[in-house]
Enzyme design. Structure first.
Site, PDB file in Angstrom:
ATOM      1  N   HIS A  17     122.352 -15.874  14.064  1.00 46.05           N
ATOM      2  CA  HIS A  17     122.198 -16.897  15.114  1.00 46.05           C
ATOM      3  C   HIS A  17     122.876 -16.432  16.414  1.00 46.05           C
ATOM      4  O   HIS A  17     122.330 -16.587  17.504  1.00 46.05           O
ATOM      5  CB  HIS A  17     122.869 -18.214  14.695  1.00 46.05           C
ATOM      6  CG  HIS A  17     122.290 -18.874  13.483  1.00 46.05           C
ATOM      7  ND1 HIS A  17     123.048 -19.238  12.407  1.00 46.05           N
ATOM      8  CD2 HIS A  17     121.015 -19.255  13.190  1.00 46.05           C
ATOM      9  CE1 HIS A  17     122.286 -19.835  11.494  1.00 46.05           C
ATOM     10  NE2 HIS A  17     121.046 -19.844  11.932  1.00 46.05           N
ATOM     11  N   LYS A  41     119.122 -34.349   4.025  1.00 43.55           N
ATOM     12  CA  LYS A  41     119.594 -33.014   3.661  1.00 43.55           C
ATOM     13  C   LYS A  41     121.087 -33.023   3.338  1.00 43.55           C
ATOM     14  O   LYS A  41     121.860 -33.717   3.997  1.00 43.55           O
ATOM     15  CB  LYS A  41     119.328 -32.082   4.861  1.00 43.55           C
ATOM     16  CG  LYS A  41     118.876 -30.683   4.486  1.00 43.55           C
ATOM     17  CD  LYS A  41     118.299 -29.978   5.702  1.00 43.55           C
ATOM     18  CE  LYS A  41     118.442 -28.486   5.635  1.00 43.55           C
ATOM     19  NZ  LYS A  41     117.860 -27.804   6.800  1.00 43.55           N
ATOM     20  N   ARG A  90     112.673 -13.653  11.217  1.00 42.86           N
ATOM     21  CA  ARG A  90     113.218 -12.571  10.392  1.00 42.86           C
ATOM     22  C   ARG A  90     112.153 -11.858   9.599  1.00 42.86           C
ATOM     23  O   ARG A  90     112.268 -10.674   9.306  1.00 42.86           O
ATOM     24  CB  ARG A  90     114.260 -13.138   9.410  1.00 42.86           C
ATOM     25  CG  ARG A  90     115.555 -13.516  10.053  1.00 42.86           C
ATOM     26  CD  ARG A  90     116.365 -14.408   9.155  1.00 42.86           C
ATOM     27  NE  ARG A  90     115.751 -15.719   9.039  1.00 42.86           N
ATOM     28  CZ  ARG A  90     116.325 -16.775   8.486  1.00 42.86           C
ATOM     29  NH1 ARG A  90     117.514 -16.646   7.950  1.00 42.86           N
ATOM     30  NH2 ARG A  90     115.727 -17.930   8.451  1.00 42.86           N
ATOM     31  N   SER A 128     121.972 -18.606   6.602  1.00 45.54           N
ATOM     32  CA  SER A 128     123.045 -19.547   6.245  1.00 45.54           C
ATOM     33  C   SER A 128     123.037 -19.794   4.743  1.00 45.54           C
ATOM     34  O   SER A 128     124.086 -19.972   4.128  1.00 45.54           O
ATOM     35  CB  SER A 128     122.865 -20.867   6.997  1.00 45.54           C
ATOM     36  OG  SER A 128     123.027 -20.665   8.377  1.00 45.54           O
TER      37      SER A 128
HETATM   38  P1  ADP Z   1     117.017 -24.523   9.979  1.00 40.47           P
HETATM   39  O1  ADP Z   1     117.741 -25.468   9.076  1.00 40.47           O
HETATM   40  O2  ADP Z   1     116.221 -25.187  11.057  1.00 40.47           O
HETATM   41  O3  ADP Z   1     116.245 -23.438   9.262  1.00 40.47           O
HETATM   42  P2  ADP Z   1     118.965 -22.518  10.581  1.00 40.47           P
HETATM   43  O4  ADP Z   1     120.327 -22.839  11.086  1.00 40.47           O
HETATM   44  O5  ADP Z   1     118.888 -21.967   9.191  1.00 40.47           O
HETATM   45  O6  ADP Z   1     118.168 -23.848  10.763  1.00 40.47           O
HETATM   46  O7  ADP Z   1     118.194 -21.517  11.532  1.00 40.47           O
HETATM   47  C1  ADP Z   1     117.876 -21.836  12.842  1.00 40.47           C
HETATM   48  C2  ADP Z   1     117.081 -20.714  13.484  1.00 40.47           C
HETATM   49  O8  ADP Z   1     117.808 -19.516  13.462  1.00 40.47           O
HETATM   50  C3  ADP Z   1     115.722 -20.410  12.855  1.00 40.47           C
HETATM   51  O9  ADP Z   1     114.785 -20.170  13.891  1.00 40.47           O
HETATM   52  C4  ADP Z   1     115.958 -19.124  12.120  1.00 40.47           C
HETATM   53  O10 ADP Z   1     114.761 -18.348  12.058  1.00 40.47           O
HETATM   54  C5  ADP Z   1     116.972 -18.465  13.021  1.00 40.47           C
HETATM   55  N1  ADP Z   1     117.766 -17.493  12.289  1.00 40.47           N
HETATM   56  C6  ADP Z   1     118.544 -17.719  11.218  1.00 40.47           C
HETATM   57  N2  ADP Z   1     119.117 -16.583  10.774  1.00 40.47           N
HETATM   58  C7  ADP Z   1     118.684 -15.603  11.600  1.00 40.47           C
HETATM   59  C8  ADP Z   1     118.880 -14.182  11.649  1.00 40.47           C
HETATM   60  N3  ADP Z   1     119.634 -13.573  10.741  1.00 40.47           N
HETATM   61  N4  ADP Z   1     118.273 -13.500  12.643  1.00 40.47           N
HETATM   62  C9  ADP Z   1     117.493 -14.139  13.533  1.00 40.47           C
HETATM   63  N5  ADP Z   1     117.235 -15.458  13.526  1.00 40.47           N
HETATM   64  C10 ADP Z   1     117.818 -16.188  12.573  1.00 40.47           C
END
Ligand code: ADP
Length: 151
Positions: A17, A41, A90, A128
């Protein structure tokens, strides 16, 4: 002003992120990293903790702010005057999921544009979900977390 909202759960924020936001900073006048609250959630970390981490991680970035919202992402964008959503890609499953959400947000958000950045190979395995599994299993998640975060 080009304003983007980067919505997510950030449970917790990872270096994936963080890298995404850093790369998007030159593209926008302002980026709001915002936690979407979904009452259905279950989260590992409380909202207050997740927000505190976001604030700490982006404290030195004058054009990055943080926030949270319930209900529709598109409504939050409207309230903040944001014309863009920022998301990361990703892999192909991210693409399939994000494509639908993006097309939906363009309609619901009245032309709201989603800007996607492809993750670099060294971060494309980081999520995450994986970080939470490491923490639950008692492992060291620090290689996947911004340096400000100590869990
Ligand atoms: P959500 O619950 O909406 O999936 P996340 O916090 O998991 O929220 O992710 C939010 C955004 O961050 C998404 O667009 C996801 O693709 C992006 N993201 C998460 N991890 C990575 C990463 N390692 N590299 C690039 N983008 C990422």
């Amino acid at each position: 002003m080009k304003i983007a909202v980067f919505p997510g759960s950030f449970d917790p924020i990872t270096i994936g992120h963080y890298d995404l936001v850093k790369r998007a900073i030159p593209l926008f006048d302002k980026i709001i990293v915002a936690i979407g609250i979904n009452s259905q959630k279950k989260y590992l970390f409380p909202l207050e903790q997740r927000i505190a981490w976001l604030e700490e991680v982006f404290a030195e970035e004058p054009t990055v702010s943080t926030g949270s919202f319930e209900k529709l992402t598109a409504d939050f964008c409207k309230k903040e005057g944001a014309q863009y959503l920022l998301r990361g890609l990703r892999n192909a499953s991210d693409f399939d999921y994000e494509k639908t959400i993006s097309q939906l947000n363009a309609i619901v958000g009245d032309g709201l544009e989603t800007v996607f950045l492809i993750s670099p190979p060294q971060y494309s395995h980081i999520s995450s979900t994986i970080v939470r599994e490491i923490i639950k299993g008692g492992g060291d998640a620090s290689p996947f977390l911004p340096k400000q975060i100590k869990i």
